[in-house]
Write a protein that holds these residues in place. Structure first.
Motif, PDB file in Angstrom:
ATOM      1  N   MET A   1       0.815  -1.193   0.000  1.00 21.85           N
ATOM      2  CA  MET A   1       0.000   0.000   0.000  1.00 21.85           C
ATOM      3  C   MET A   1       0.858   1.257   0.000  1.00 21.85           C
ATOM      4  N   SER A   2       1.993   1.197   0.671  1.00 20.44           N
ATOM      5  CA  SER A   2       2.895   2.339   0.727  1.00 20.44           C
ATOM      6  C   SER A   2       3.473   2.659  -0.650  1.00 20.44           C
ATOM      7  N   ALA A   3       3.757   1.618  -1.425  1.00 22.01           N
ATOM      8  CA  ALA A   3       4.298   1.848  -2.770  1.00 22.01           C
ATOM      9  C   ALA A   3       3.271   2.522  -3.671  1.00 22.01           C
ATOM     10  N   ILE A   4       2.008   2.176  -3.512  1.00 23.57           N
ATOM     11  CA  ILE A   4       0.956   2.793  -4.316  1.00 23.57           C
ATOM     12  C   ILE A   4       0.823   4.273  -3.965  1.00 23.57           C
ATOM     13  N   LEU A   5       0.889   4.598  -2.665  1.00 18.71           N
ATOM     14  CA  LEU A   5       0.830   6.005  -2.251  1.00 18.71           C
ATOM     15  C   LEU A   5       2.036   6.785  -2.744  1.00 18.71           C
ATOM     16  N   ASP A   6       3.196   6.164  -2.705  1.00 20.71           N
ATOM     17  CA  ASP A   6       4.399   6.834  -3.217  1.00 20.71           C
ATOM     18  C   ASP A   6       4.290   7.104  -4.710  1.00 20.71           C
ATOM     19  N   ILE A   7       3.814   6.152  -5.465  1.00 23.08           N
ATOM     20  CA  ILE A   7       3.672   6.335  -6.918  1.00 23.08           C
ATOM     21  C   ILE A   7       2.642   7.421  -7.217  1.00 23.08           C
ATOM     22  N   ALA A   8       1.508   7.377  -6.519  1.00 15.29           N
ATOM     23  CA  ALA A   8       0.477   8.396  -6.735  1.00 15.29           C
ATOM     24  C   ALA A   8       0.992   9.774  -6.352  1.00 15.29           C
ATOM     25  N   SER A   9       1.741   9.842  -5.263  1.00 14.56           N
ATOM     26  CA  SER A   9       2.303  11.117  -4.821  1.00 14.56           C
ATOM     27  C   SER A   9       3.276  11.679  -5.844  1.00 14.56           C
ATOM     28  N   TRP A  10       4.152  10.834  -6.356  1.00 18.80           N
ATOM     29  CA  TRP A  10       5.123  11.312  -7.332  1.00 18.80           C
ATOM     30  C   TRP A  10       4.472  11.694  -8.651  1.00 18.80           C
ATOM     31  N   ILE A  11       3.416  10.997  -9.032  1.00 16.94           N
ATOM     32  CA  ILE A  11       2.686  11.384 -10.244  1.00 16.94           C
ATOM     33  C   ILE A  11       2.082  12.778 -10.066  1.00 16.94           C
ATOM     34  N   LEU A  12       1.482  13.033  -8.898  1.00 13.63           N
ATOM     35  CA  LEU A  12       0.903  14.349  -8.637  1.00 13.63           C
ATOM     36  C   LEU A  12       1.978  15.437  -8.583  1.00 13.63           C
ATOM     37  N   LEU A  13       3.111  15.128  -7.961  1.00 16.69           N
ATOM     38  CA  LEU A  13       4.185  16.114  -7.868  1.00 16.69           C
ATOM     39  C   LEU A  13       4.760  16.453  -9.244  1.00 16.69           C
ATOM     40  N   VAL A  14       4.971  15.443 -10.065  1.00 17.12           N
ATOM     41  CA  VAL A  14       5.512  15.688 -11.407  1.00 17.12           C
ATOM     42  C   VAL A  14       4.491  16.439 -12.264  1.00 17.12           C
ATOM     43  N   ALA A  15       3.216  16.049 -12.163  1.00 14.91           N
ATOM     44  CA  ALA A  15       2.178  16.745 -12.930  1.00 14.91           C
ATOM     45  C   ALA A  15       2.063  18.203 -12.489  1.00 14.91           C
ATOM     46  N   GLY A  16       2.144  18.457 -11.191  1.00 16.18           N
ATOM     47  CA  GLY A  16       2.112  19.833 -10.697  1.00 16.18           C
ATOM     48  C   GLY A  16       3.305  20.642 -11.176  1.00 16.18           C
ATOM     49  N   GLY A  17       4.472  20.026 -11.166  1.00 22.69           N
ATOM     50  CA  GLY A  17       5.653  20.710 -11.685  1.00 22.69           C
ATOM     51  C   GLY A  17       5.534  21.030 -13.165  1.00 22.69           C
ATOM     52  N   LEU A  18       4.950  20.098 -13.913  1.00 21.05           N
ATOM     53  CA  LEU A  18       4.734  20.350 -15.345  1.00 21.05           C
ATOM     54  C   LEU A  18       3.748  21.491 -15.565  1.00 21.05           C
ATOM     55  N   PHE A  19       2.684  21.546 -14.772  1.00 20.96           N
ATOM     56  CA  PHE A  19       1.733  22.646 -14.904  1.00 20.96           C
ATOM     57  C   PHE A  19       2.409  23.983 -14.631  1.00 20.96           C
ATOM     58  N   VAL A  20       3.219  24.048 -13.589  1.00 20.38           N
ATOM     59  CA  VAL A  20       3.910  25.300 -13.266  1.00 20.38           C
ATOM     60  C   VAL A  20       4.895  25.677 -14.373  1.00 20.38           C
ATOM     61  N   PHE A  21       5.621  24.694 -14.898  1.00 19.70           N
ATOM     62  CA  PHE A  21       6.568  24.959 -15.986  1.00 19.70           C
ATOM     63  C   PHE A  21       5.842  25.438 -17.245  1.00 19.70           C
ATOM     64  N   ILE A  22       4.755  24.758 -17.604  1.00 14.43           N
ATOM     65  CA  ILE A  22       3.995  25.148 -18.791  1.00 14.43           C
ATOM     66  C   ILE A  22       3.401  26.542 -18.597  1.00 14.43           C
ATOM     67  N   GLY A  23       2.973  26.863 -17.389  1.00 12.30           N
ATOM     68  CA  GLY A  23       2.462  28.209 -17.113  1.00 12.30           C
ATOM     69  C   GLY A  23       3.531  29.272 -17.276  1.00 12.30           C
ATOM     70  N   GLY A  24       4.744  28.959 -16.858  1.00 15.26           N
ATOM     71  CA  GLY A  24       5.843  29.914 -17.042  1.00 15.26           C
ATOM     72  C   GLY A  24       6.175  30.127 -18.505  1.00 15.26           C
ATOM     73  N   VAL A  25       6.208  29.048 -19.266  1.00 12.33           N
ATOM     74  CA  VAL A  25       6.462  29.164 -20.704  1.00 12.33           C
ATOM     75  C   VAL A  25       5.305  29.906 -21.376  1.00 12.33           C
ATOM     76  N   GLY A  26       4.078  29.602 -20.962  1.00 13.46           N
ATOM     77  CA  GLY A  26       2.919  30.279 -21.531  1.00 13.46           C
ATOM     78  C   GLY A  26       2.921  31.760 -21.237  1.00 13.46           C
ATOM     79  N   ALA A  27       3.363  32.138 -20.044  1.00 17.58           N
ATOM     80  CA  ALA A  27       3.428  33.554 -19.700  1.00 17.58           C
ATOM     81  C   ALA A  27       4.458  34.286 -20.565  1.00 17.58           C
ATOM     82  N   LEU A  28       5.489  33.585 -20.986  1.00 18.61           N
ATOM     83  CA  LEU A  28       6.487  34.206 -21.858  1.00 18.61           C
ATOM     84  C   LEU A  28       6.022  34.288 -23.310  1.00 18.61           C
ATOM     85  N   ARG A  29       5.230  33.315 -23.748  1.00 10.75           N
ATOM     86  CA  ARG A  29       4.873  33.220 -25.161  1.00 10.75           C
ATOM     87  C   ARG A  29       3.559  33.896 -25.531  1.00 10.75           C
TER      88      ARG A  29
END
Length: 110
Positions: free
Chosen positions: A1-29
């Motif tokens: 169960m801990s591995a599933i929570l870790d995977i879900a957590s990392w998916i959310l963290l990476v997706a959030g980082g991608l949203f912030v990165f895409i927002g920064g690029v979008g603000a420039l473009r």
């Protein structure tokens, strides 16, 4: 169960980082002020939701989770409010939004 929570957590963290990165690029473009703050506001809200929920999964059910929930509520209230205040101040100062490609509604109605 801990591995599933870790995977879900990392998916959310990476997706959030991608949203912030895409927002920064979008603000420039984006072509003008209003589209820039729109892109930054949307991706900032979604990025903060994903990142904080990912951290909450890592923290488990503890006091830190409730503090993160309070921080998330604060960010979700203040981020859009600040964007609205910025756009309203720009509009009141005389900065007009572009209306390229938008037909006049009065002429099309008659």
């Amino acid at each position: 169960m801990s591995a599933i929570l870790d995977i879900a957590s990392w998916i959310l963290l990476v997706a959030g980082g991608l949203f912030v990165f895409i927002g920064g690029v979008g603000a420039l473009r984006m072509p003008n002020f209003y589209t820039r703050i729109h892109a930054a506001s949307l991706t900032d809200s979604m990025g903060s939701i994903l990142i904080i929920v990912g951290i909450m999964l890592q923290a488990g059910l503890s006091l830190a989770t409730f503090k993160l929930l309070a921080i998330l509520a604060f960010l979700l209230l203040t981020g859009p409010t600040a964007t609205y205040a910025l756009a309203n101040a720009a509009l009141l100062s005389g900065m007009k939004p572009d209306a390229k490609g938008v037909e006049d509604t009065d002429e099309s109605a008659s």
